[in-house]
Design an enzyme around this catalytic site. Sequence first.
Site, PDB file in Angstrom:
ATOM      1  CG  HIS A  33      -1.203   2.286  -4.109  1.00 23.99           C
ATOM      2  ND1 HIS A  33      -1.461   2.199  -5.445  1.00 23.99           N
ATOM      3  CD2 HIS A  33      -1.659   1.128  -3.576  1.00 23.99           C
ATOM      4  CE1 HIS A  33      -2.049   1.038  -5.713  1.00 23.99           C
ATOM      5  NE2 HIS A  33      -2.168   0.368  -4.599  1.00 23.99           N
ATOM      6  CD  GLU A  65      -8.627   1.509  -0.250  1.00 21.88           C
ATOM      7  OE1 GLU A  65      -7.539   1.951   0.188  1.00 21.88           O
ATOM      8  OE2 GLU A  65      -8.942   1.546  -1.456  1.00 21.88           O
ATOM      9  CG  HIS A 122     -51.482  14.781   0.408  1.00 27.62           C
ATOM     10  ND1 HIS A 122     -51.155  16.059   0.026  1.00 27.62           N
ATOM     11  CD2 HIS A 122     -50.357  14.032   0.171  1.00 27.62           C
ATOM     12  CE1 HIS A 122     -49.897  16.083  -0.413  1.00 27.62           C
ATOM     13  NE2 HIS A 122     -49.394  14.865  -0.332  1.00 27.62           N
ATOM     14  CD  GLN A 173      -2.766  -0.943  -0.183  1.00 28.80           C
ATOM     15  OE1 GLN A 173      -3.392   0.053  -0.533  1.00 28.80           O
ATOM     16  NE2 GLN A 173      -2.669  -2.013  -0.965  1.00 28.80           N
ATOM     17  CG  ASP A 198      -5.022  -4.179  -5.065  1.00 25.60           C
ATOM     18  OD1 ASP A 198      -6.051  -3.803  -4.494  1.00 25.60           O
ATOM     19  OD2 ASP A 198      -3.877  -3.808  -4.731  1.00 25.60           O
TER      20      ASP A 198
END
Lengths: 421, 421
Positions: free
Chosen positions: B254, B319, B412, B251, B353
């Site tokens: 990234h 995540e 109504h 991670q 992924d």
Amino acid sequence: MKIKRVSEFVSIKRTVENGTDEQLLAVKAIIGNVKKDGDSAIRIYTQQFDGASLESFTVTVDEMAEAYGDIDKEMVLIMQEAAENIRSYHQKQLRSSWMTTEENGTILGQKITPLDSVGVYVPGGTAAYPSSVLMNVIPAKVAGVERIVMVTPPNQNGKIPAAVLVAAHLAGVKEIYKIGGAQAIAALAYGTETIRPVDKITGPGNIFVALAKREVYGDVDIDMIAGPSEIAILADDTARANEVAADLLSQAEHDERASSVLVTTSESLAQKVAAEVAKQLAELPRKDIAVKAIADFGAIYLARDMNEAVKAVNELAPEHLEVITENPMELLGKIKHAGAIFIGRFSSEPVGDYFAGTNHVLPTNGTARFSSPLSVEDFQKKSSIIMYSEAALKENGAKIATFAREEGLEAHARAVEERLK
Amino acid sequence: MKIKRVSEFVSIKRTVENGTDEQLLAVKAIIGNVKKDGDSAIRIYTQQFDGASLESFTVTVDEMAEAYGDIDKEMVLIMQEAAENIRSYHQKQLRSSWMTTEENGTILGQKITPLDSVGVYVPGGTAAYPSSVLMNVIPAKVAGVERIVMVTPPNQNGKIPAAVLVAAHLAGVKEIYKIGGAQAIAALAYGTETIRPVDKITGPGNIFVALAKREVYGDVDIDMIAGPSEIAILADDTARANEVAADLLSQAEHDERASSVLVTTSESLAQKVAAEVAKQLAELPRKDIAVKAIADFGAIYLARDMNEAVKAVNELAPEHLEVITENPMELLGKIKHAGAIFIGRFSSEPVGDYFAGTNHVLPTNGTARFSSPLSVEDFQKKSSIIMYSEAALKENGAKIATFAREEGLEAHARAVEERLK
């Protein structure tokens, strides 16, 4: 009402009210002060905007008991039955977590979890809207949300309408605060000494509430920002003009910006409805609002045939659609875009507003093209489940590493290969 | 990496990047010009931002054939298999419309309809991300969306990476335009001479793309605005330090703002992972990015026991969550908030992924508290179905009218009563 050809049809798009710069600045200031000063900021704003001096915002058990004393017993029974219908319908939306297994040991799935906490905003003002309480709270309850907080502005005497309190009780709310406006949204999003923050805020409100919801969005989730109400009625010559007209007016009385549209294949119905609307309008208590709505956003469209009519309805993507034709069920497959579809002459729109069990929080302003009614799913979220066995990783690891390197992500490739050494 | 006690745990919240005022003004200008000048505005911006002079933006059949020629055959097979896995997983999310019937003739239900059209943004830049194409397009395809449009910025020679084009073809996209940035979002939302507008826009992009998506939201739907990537690993002393470290780094490579967190009950694992991270970091091609991410947003937290560890993970709402413990499946019931949960040591995060079939578009920055992975449901919407019979309306009409009058909505009440006369 004006009668036009469907070929003249132009999508009645009303711009979403975004508020003025001054309103946005005021909202930002309120949110900032509530974040900084908590309860004491809330107290000042409640004095300033609602004219109520409150030491405590919390609705007590005594106040709830008093509300039951103040409300008509018949009304309690009706709300109770409506609540049961809403509960029953929304329970059918519940989904289970699921998993699939493969022979090589792979497990994939989705785990469904309710949100921890939800805040429901209930508008104040001259009228009370207990139906809005039921429609927002019950789906959250059915979803399994443990903590549901209701906020609603008090009147000058620090009171909340009895019907709203009773509806909250029937829906199962145990935490109610007498606060409103942008300050209530800020309290729900960021918390104060009294009020713990929530994960999602739903419910309608005025422009300050709408702006505040937009501001806090991302830190917490929100539901849609609702626009003015809409109805479209798709009818042929089997429809009765008095009923069609009454339904058109039931939306028009909501708001000067409400939209009421009839799309019909019958010229005779078109003319009769235009006359009936004029006649019934004259006798409505909320005539001033309805007259303006019908004049500005009302229309009758004549279509050559039912296909042309359905096409116009799909372009409109109305919040409410009534289908009053000889074989309404036959048309269901062709109707692509509508928040709620009311089928046949006995399914008058207020049936869904109050009682049948479906949700009355619906996508407006053409957003039925891509949005759905409020539902149990709005109060749950999903987590993907991935379990690979050693065999599965041996089988696929090299492919995964190749794919990662194709994207230039070497550490991704190595993470997989670290297991295959 | 620093080792801390879980009691020192503070939620690693990174503010969502909202861009500068200048960027927002630029985006608004671009959207305005595309609305006004259509294709010719797009041509100017593509020249200005991408350095490409294009007469036509449309990707041709010849270009697609060329892409297949340019790409490694093995990579095509891997993407094809990944696409099949993604398709198969997402097909299991499909739901049917449903109805319930009652003896008095009442029918209630939900009609599920795919969106008419969807636009998928695929970022350009130095690397190509074919996996992003598969993850955004396939759920829309499975949902039944008829028109899926892909946009991606060209390089200076007017080209798109072969892997991106092949992924689009494998996923079933038939309409691809070589445009990017805010101008591409504007074209998808409002249309140009060449490009018809869509109902929803998904896919990641730079800050200009994110701001443009926020601007057009409401006129069309959008997916989430994604923040930087995150991983949390929940591990006990059965986990292997080299594997845990490799996954933390997958991670961290990234983005400088990516977050990698280990929560463990094992002090010995904590120390070994810290050492392994340092060792593996030194050998990474994207070392500069990963070093910064680990320094700013990486941490190892020691928990007294597994309950304390799980609590910390739920507060983080990461995540990606890997559970590498002796009995990971036993913990699944306690894990409430995570975008995707990877179970056991062979379920390294890159498995999800690229290949397993679950979606890699996941809620970031703690929004897993209330948001879900991208799914088939994001490309469908629902309409409520309400059909009341004469008997049902006779049974309930008076109650509905009473409820409407309680809320001050006379029209109504009359709409219902008009049928009961």
